[in-house]
Design an enzyme around this catalytic site. Structure first.
Site: not given
Ligand code: NAD
Ligand code: UGA
Length: 440
Positions: A156, A255, A266
């Site tokens: 996502l 992108f 990320c």
């Molecule tokens: P986040 O920091 O927003 O949330 C993590 C949550 O986990 C926090 O609320 C924290 O309190 C909780 N937590 C930590 N240890 C815990 C435990 N032992 N038990 C219960 N809760 C606990 O993190 P996020 O952005 O949601 O990312 C989570 C994972 O998903 C990461 O590995 C990230 O790389 C991956 N990911 C993130 C995104 C994104 O867009 N943010 C997209 C894809 C994948």
């Molecule tokens: C990104 C990936 O798009 C998701 O698929 C993935 O799940 C996520 O990381 C993750 O693993 O957390 P996100 O970080 O929410 O999602 O945002 P993006 O829309 O990918 O943008 C990331 C960064 O790249 C931003 O700073 C954005 O401004 C920059 N970007 C994106 C550019 O500079 N140019 C582009 O063409 C696209």
């Protein structure tokens, strides 16, 4: 099915809400008491468009609940998602302490066969570590329960997370257990029926697919950003270059938007993590390493350009529009604005900053600069007395701004459009000394 999601951050909360929307009975568990207390009052810990309505609907339908009680969360569920953070360690590798803490907690409370699904982004082999940790704790308890650990990475995007979970491009599931795969198909039944592409593979491949995808997107951005630096020097237009490149189906136009560098929770962390995984296995991930350094260079180049065009920024006021790493989120993690603002302040600038959702987080992330930054209520206030405007993040509301009104309140008329929002508007060049990225 009865499902638990551990971690209620940007991934866990959205995932929990959407699984409840798919008809499952979901418990969202977090160690952060304030988050859970607020969620129980209907207050969301993150800004994610569209999430609140679906959350409220499923709470009312009694399919979604929130708790800090890990025991309750594990005993009652057949499937347990781990969606906690995997932040970078000092050397850039992914810190697995939160994931392994979850594994320990699961081992302590396991009471029968369950599928443990890892949604966090983790290095290859983490599934094995989780499995070992659970077995170790079961051994200490002197009990034997079967369980399967599945990899199911999340793709996502923040700001579009609800749609991305309801209509993903693909679902990747890594497991060697047919029993676990059957349960995962039930979990995602709605998507399965809707003909969402599914990739069933082994756990290690699934773990690597996530890093390979994020790193590839980061490389794509760094590639176009480097083209943009050259295009400015040779008098070419990067938006048109990207458009023409993207017409080739093999390249795709997505992108390829040049800007101030990628940020967020990320791309910066995952690119560094896969380079570290490469080191561990004796492989130099040189393409990704180059993308990382190009991204650092890009932010620095933005600072240098502003300083050069303004003949220095000492004692000048710069109005920053947008602080978050992208629009439609309140997330400031690794936002390019942080490094660019620091670069300007180090060179003597005073900053006025406005962001629709990022100010609260920016205040503590930039608290050491509080003498040099004034946070504003809106874009007009931000422009008052400023020598320059820097459009940092392409929030929609900046697209339709009254540029004349901004200019009339400014002291000077520099406009650095780091997202090329106004680059096709001829008027902008009449009002401002206008500097887009990757074009003249
Ligand atoms: P986040 O920091 O927003 O949330 C993590 C949550 O986990 C926090 O609320 C924290 O309190 C909780 N937590 C930590 N240890 C815990 C435990 N032992 N038990 C219960 N809760 C606990 O993190 P996020 O952005 O949601 O990312 C989570 C994972 O998903 C990461 O590995 C990230 O790389 C991956 N990911 C993130 C995104 C994104 O867009 N943010 C997209 C894809 C994948
Ligand atoms: C990104 C990936 O798009 C998701 O698929 C993935 O799940 C996520 O990381 C993750 O693993 O957390 P996100 O970080 O929410 O999602 O945002 P993006 O829309 O990918 O943008 C990331 C960064 O790249 C931003 O700073 C954005 O401004 C920059 N970007 C994106 C550019 O500079 N140019 C582009 O063409 C696209």
């Amino acid at each position: 099915m009865n499902v638990t999601v551990i971690g209620t951050g940007y991934v866990g909360l959205v995932q929990g809400v959407i699984l409840s929307e798919f008809g499952h009975k979901v418990i969202c568990m977090d160690i952060d008491k304030t988050k859970i207390e607020n969620l129980n009052k209907g207050i969301l810990p993150i800004y994610e468009p569209g999430l609140k309505d679906i959350l409220e609907h499923n709470v009312n339908e009694k399919r979604l609940s929130f708790t800090t009680d890990i025991k309750e969360a594990i005993l009652n569920s057949e499937v347990i998602f781990i969606a906690v953070g995997t932040p970078p360690s000092d050397d850039g590798s992914a810190d697995l302490k939160y994931v392994l803490e979850c594994a320990k907690n699961i081992g302590e409370n396991l009471n029968g066969y369950k599928v443990i699904v890892n949604k966090s982004t983790v290095p290859v082999g983490t599934g094995d570590l989780v499995e070992k940790e659970i077995e170790k704790v079961l051994g200490k308890r002197g009990v034997k329960f079967k369980f399967d650990v599945v990899s199911n990475p999340e793709f996502l995007r923040e700001g579009k997370a609800v749609n991305d979970c309801l209509r993903p491009d693909r679902v990747v599931i890594g497991s060697e257990s047919t029993k676990a795969l059957d349960i995962m198909k039930k979990i995602y039944d709605v998507l399965y029926i809707n003909k969402t592409p599914f990739v069933f593979t082994n756990r290690r491949t699934s773990e690597m697919i996530k890093y390979a995808s994020n790193a590839f997107l980061a490389v794509k951005i760094s590639y176009i950003n480097e083209m943009a630096l050259l295009a400015e020097k040779v008098g070419a237009n990067t938006q048109e270059i990207a458009q023409a490149m993207g017409m080739d189906g093999r390249i795709s136009p997505k992108f390829l938007h040049c800007g101030p560098g990628y940020g967020g929770s990320c791309f910066p962390k995952d690119t560094k993590a896969i380079v570290e995984i490469g080191k561990e296995y004796g492989e130099n991930m040189s393409v990704i390493a180059a993308a990382i350094s190009a991204n650092e260079k890009q932010k620095q180049k933005m600072v240098e350009k502003i300083i050069k065009e303004m003949s220095g920024v000492s004692r000048k006021t710069i109005g920053i529009l947008g602080l978050t790493f992208k629009p439609e989120t309140d997330d400031m993690r690794d936002a390019p604005s942080i490094d660019i603002i620091r670069g300007l302040v180090i060179n003597g600038a005073k900053i006025k900053a406005y962001c629709p959702k990022g100010i609260e987080e920016a205040k503590w992330r930039l608290k050491d600069l509080n003498r040099d930054i004034e946070f504003c209520e809106n874009e007009v206030e931000c422009s008052k007395g400023s020598d320059a405007i820097v459009l940092m993040t392409e929030w929609n509301q900046f697209r339709g701004m009254d540029l004349e009104e901004l200019k009339n309140r400014m002291k000077d008329n520099f406009y650095f459009d780091l997202r090329n929002v106004h680059s096709k508007d001829d008027n902008v060049r009449k009002i401002f000394r206008y500097f887009p990225v990757g074009q003249c």
